[in-house]
Design a protein around this motif. Structure first.
Motif, PDB file in Angstrom:
ATOM      1  N   ARG A 157      41.166  32.209  37.401  1.00  0.00           N
ATOM      2  CA  ARG A 157      39.942  31.759  38.064  1.00  0.00           C
ATOM      3  C   ARG A 157      39.241  30.768  37.141  1.00  0.00           C
ATOM      4  O   ARG A 157      39.287  30.901  35.916  1.00  0.00           O
ATOM      5  CB  ARG A 157      39.001  32.934  38.362  1.00  0.00           C
ATOM      6  CG  ARG A 157      39.597  33.997  39.270  1.00  0.00           C
ATOM      7  CD  ARG A 157      39.820  33.474  40.683  1.00  0.00           C
ATOM      8  NE  ARG A 157      40.462  34.490  41.513  1.00  0.00           N
ATOM      9  CZ  ARG A 157      41.783  34.599  41.682  1.00  0.00           C
ATOM     10  NH1 ARG A 157      42.585  33.744  41.073  1.00  0.00           N
ATOM     11  NH2 ARG A 157      42.280  35.540  42.442  1.00  0.00           N
ATOM     12  N   ARG A 158      38.563  29.799  37.700  1.00  0.00           N
ATOM     13  CA  ARG A 158      37.840  28.821  36.899  1.00  0.00           C
ATOM     14  C   ARG A 158      36.767  29.513  36.058  1.00  0.00           C
ATOM     15  O   ARG A 158      36.123  30.456  36.504  1.00  0.00           O
ATOM     16  CB  ARG A 158      37.197  27.770  37.801  1.00  0.00           C
ATOM     17  CG  ARG A 158      38.193  26.872  38.520  1.00  0.00           C
ATOM     18  CD  ARG A 158      37.476  25.770  39.266  1.00  0.00           C
ATOM     19  NE  ARG A 158      36.766  24.880  38.348  1.00  0.00           N
ATOM     20  CZ  ARG A 158      36.062  23.840  38.748  1.00  0.00           C
ATOM     21  NH1 ARG A 158      35.939  23.571  40.033  1.00  0.00           N
ATOM     22  NH2 ARG A 158      35.441  23.074  37.861  1.00  0.00           N
TER      23      ARG A 158
ATOM     24  N   ALA B 118      46.395  44.491  36.254  1.00  0.00           N
ATOM     25  CA  ALA B 118      46.839  45.799  35.758  1.00  0.00           C
ATOM     26  C   ALA B 118      46.088  46.930  36.446  1.00  0.00           C
ATOM     27  O   ALA B 118      46.679  47.962  36.824  1.00  0.00           O
ATOM     28  CB  ALA B 118      46.646  45.869  34.242  1.00  0.00           C
ATOM     29  N   ASP B 119      44.794  46.760  36.637  1.00  0.00           N
ATOM     30  CA  ASP B 119      43.996  47.790  37.297  1.00  0.00           C
ATOM     31  C   ASP B 119      44.461  48.003  38.732  1.00  0.00           C
ATOM     32  O   ASP B 119      44.604  49.155  39.194  1.00  0.00           O
ATOM     33  CB  ASP B 119      42.520  47.395  37.274  1.00  0.00           C
ATOM     34  CG  ASP B 119      41.645  48.379  38.031  1.00  0.00           C
ATOM     35  OD1 ASP B 119      41.503  49.523  37.556  1.00  0.00           O
ATOM     36  OD2 ASP B 119      41.122  48.015  39.100  1.00  0.00           O
TER      37      ASP B 119
ATOM     38  N   ILE C  47      42.001  34.139  30.868  1.00  0.00           N
ATOM     39  CA  ILE C  47      43.167  34.665  31.568  1.00  0.00           C
ATOM     40  C   ILE C  47      43.327  36.170  31.355  1.00  0.00           C
ATOM     41  O   ILE C  47      43.845  36.878  32.221  1.00  0.00           O
ATOM     42  CB  ILE C  47      44.447  33.914  31.138  1.00  0.00           C
ATOM     43  CG1 ILE C  47      45.620  34.305  32.055  1.00  0.00           C
ATOM     44  CG2 ILE C  47      44.759  34.187  29.671  1.00  0.00           C
ATOM     45  CD1 ILE C  47      46.873  33.504  31.805  1.00  0.00           C
ATOM     46  N   ASP C  48      42.845  36.685  30.206  1.00  0.00           N
ATOM     47  CA  ASP C  48      42.952  38.130  29.968  1.00  0.00           C
ATOM     48  C   ASP C  48      42.164  38.928  30.998  1.00  0.00           C
ATOM     49  O   ASP C  48      42.532  40.058  31.332  1.00  0.00           O
ATOM     50  CB  ASP C  48      42.454  38.466  28.559  1.00  0.00           C
ATOM     51  CG  ASP C  48      43.421  38.001  27.487  1.00  0.00           C
ATOM     52  OD1 ASP C  48      44.605  37.797  27.816  1.00  0.00           O
ATOM     53  OD2 ASP C  48      42.997  37.837  26.334  1.00  0.00           O
ATOM     54  N   THR C  49      41.085  38.344  31.514  1.00  0.00           N
ATOM     55  CA  THR C  49      40.320  39.021  32.565  1.00  0.00           C
ATOM     56  C   THR C  49      41.160  39.154  33.823  1.00  0.00           C
ATOM     57  O   THR C  49      41.170  40.205  34.472  1.00  0.00           O
ATOM     58  CB  THR C  49      39.027  38.244  32.870  1.00  0.00           C
ATOM     59  OG1 THR C  49      38.256  38.119  31.669  1.00  0.00           O
ATOM     60  CG2 THR C  49      38.199  38.950  33.934  1.00  0.00           C
TER      61      THR C  49
ATOM     62  N   LEU D  77      43.209  40.596  44.958  1.00  0.00           N
ATOM     63  CA  LEU D  77      43.127  39.658  43.838  1.00  0.00           C
ATOM     64  C   LEU D  77      42.845  38.219  44.252  1.00  0.00           C
ATOM     65  O   LEU D  77      42.307  37.456  43.456  1.00  0.00           O
ATOM     66  CB  LEU D  77      44.419  39.708  43.023  1.00  0.00           C
ATOM     67  CG  LEU D  77      44.762  41.084  42.421  1.00  0.00           C
ATOM     68  CD1 LEU D  77      46.008  40.980  41.557  1.00  0.00           C
ATOM     69  CD2 LEU D  77      43.597  41.629  41.608  1.00  0.00           C
ATOM     70  N   LEU D  78      43.207  37.831  45.470  1.00  0.00           N
ATOM     71  CA  LEU D  78      42.895  36.470  45.901  1.00  0.00           C
ATOM     72  C   LEU D  78      41.458  36.404  46.395  1.00  0.00           C
ATOM     73  O   LEU D  78      40.965  37.345  47.011  1.00  0.00           O
ATOM     74  CB  LEU D  78      43.859  36.021  47.002  1.00  0.00           C
ATOM     75  CG  LEU D  78      45.328  35.883  46.603  1.00  0.00           C
ATOM     76  CD1 LEU D  78      46.137  35.298  47.758  1.00  0.00           C
ATOM     77  CD2 LEU D  78      45.472  35.006  45.361  1.00  0.00           C
ATOM     78  N   PRO D  79      40.761  35.300  46.145  1.00  0.00           N
ATOM     79  CA  PRO D  79      39.368  35.173  46.602  1.00  0.00           C
ATOM     80  C   PRO D  79      39.262  35.346  48.112  1.00  0.00           C
ATOM     81  O   PRO D  79      40.160  34.962  48.861  1.00  0.00           O
ATOM     82  CB  PRO D  79      38.986  33.746  46.175  1.00  0.00           C
ATOM     83  CG  PRO D  79      39.931  33.411  45.066  1.00  0.00           C
ATOM     84  CD  PRO D  79      41.201  34.128  45.376  1.00  0.00           C
TER      85      PRO D  79
END
Length: 391
Positions: free
Chosen positions: A339-340, A352-353, A344-346, A374-376
């Protein structure tokens, strides 16, 4: 005229046109604060150039979005005659350059100098505001017509590119006696589509190769490059000694394909006889291995730059991970997690969650759940490929 500004509004660089038309050398710009170089005209109490430009730049810093300003009067002090100010008119556009952390690292300050246009018409000063307004209206109408034609052309290209993409990606099929699911979701309302691919290739013995990749670019050209690279990697996977060697072949081939530079890809070999995963990555987000107990391992121990990023070819690394029956392998492209203005770790933590919470789901249901969560909600700005294999 183009200049680069730091977030603190100091000049980082300026092109030759900017230097020439602003009357300042590069040495007089770089390292100095924007408004120290170009303050408001102290002889004009109505001057608003600094205030308007500062407000626009702050909007870009806060939102990370491009900002186009209305035509501005912004006088400039003459270097040849200190204390004398030249009447100048400008049309500025400010845009962000985002850093790896998603925050604005630099500002692009692009300016069109229109003083000559105004003065060439011999318009008295008191009437210039009306001339500027009329000029702006005319330009807006022209741009609107151009944008309409571009939207129509883009819509046609998008439709053809998506059809080509659909024809080249393999249809869902059984992987021996193993459960698998594949998905492709194009970006919504954007031409940033048709560079992503996925593939599953049957190998000798109880083995398969699973891969995903992402071509830089969009539209018909990206779809064509995607088809070439997907086919090349599938062929290499059949004969190469492991995923790393297959990526070596793909990397060498990509050097001869226009538009394949900086493509990312990751490929894995699943061996059910030894319960081992071999994998290798060229600049791609790491595959996820969902264990039966709900823990998630990201396969990130064999990463390398994207294809063609090195000046000379270097063999790709390879790593392995053991799996047990009931584990799940998930490969995806960056549209699923990135996401902008977000690290990337977020996105990886979010993936993973979701995997942990849906660990009991079969691959088809798991694929639907991941895309939904996960997609907007309004649709992604990048296309997304997803492959899930129950091990």
């Amino acid at each position: 005229m183009v200049a680069l500004l730091t977030p603190g509004l100091r000049y980082a660089d300026a092109n030759e046109d900017f230097q020439r038309l602003s009357g300042r050398t590069r040495d007089q710009l770089v390292g100095r604060h924007l408004f120290d170089v170009f303050p408001d005209n102290p002889n004009d109490p109505a001057a608003t150039g600094v205030r308007n430009l500062e407000a626009s730049l702050k909007r870009v810093l806060e939102t990370g979005e491009r900002d186009s300003m209305a035509l501005q009067r912004y006088d400039v002090e003459s270097l040849d005659r200190p204390g004398e100010w030249e009447e100048r008119y400008w049309s500025p556009v400010n845009a962000p350059i985002l850093g790896p952390d998603g925050h604005v690292a630099l500002l692009v300050h692009r300016v069109e100098e229109v003083t000559a246009l105004i003065k060439a018409r011999g318009v008295p000063e008191e009437g210039r505001a009306r001339v500027l307004e009329a000029e702006l209206y005319t330009r807006a109408r022209e741009l609107q017509e151009v944008n309409e034609r571009l939207r129509e052309a883009h819509a046609r290209e998008r439709e053809v590119a998506l059809a080509l993409q659909d024809a080249m990606l393999p249809a869902p099929r059984p992987v021996g006696h193993h459960l698998a699911a594949v998905r492709y979701r194009p970006a919504v309302g954007s031409l940033n589509v048709c560079g992503d691919w996925y593939d599953l290739v049957d190998l000798p013995g109880d083995r398969i190769a699973v891969a995903v990749g992402d071509v830089v670019g969009h539209g018909l050209h990206a779809a064509c490059v995607m088809g070439l690279l997907r086919s090349a990697l599938a062929a290499a996977s059949l004969v190469a000694d492991g995923p790393a060697r297959a990526l070596d072949v793909l990397g060498l081939y990509a050097r001869s394909v226009d538009g394949a530079e900086n493509t990312t890809a990751v490929t894995t070999c699943v061996d059910w006889e030894t319960h081992t995963l071999l994998y290798s990555s060229a600049g791609h987000p790491p595959p996820a291995l969902l264990r039966g107990d709900g823990t998630v391992e990201f396969l990130d121990q064999a990463t390398d730059p994207p294809l063609g990023a090195r000046p000379d070819h270097v063999p790709h690394p390879q790593a392995s991970s053991a799996f047990t029956e009931g584990d799940t392998l998930v490969l995806y492209t960056d549209g699923l997690i990135e996401r902008r203005r977000e690290d990337i770790d977020t996105g990886l933590a979010r993936l993973a969650d979701a995997l942990t919470r849906h660990r009991a789901a079969e691959p088809e249901s798991l694929a639907d759940a991941l895309l939904l969560e996960l997609l907007p909600a309004g649709g992604a700005t990048d296309d997304t490929a997803l492959v899930i294999v129950r091990l």
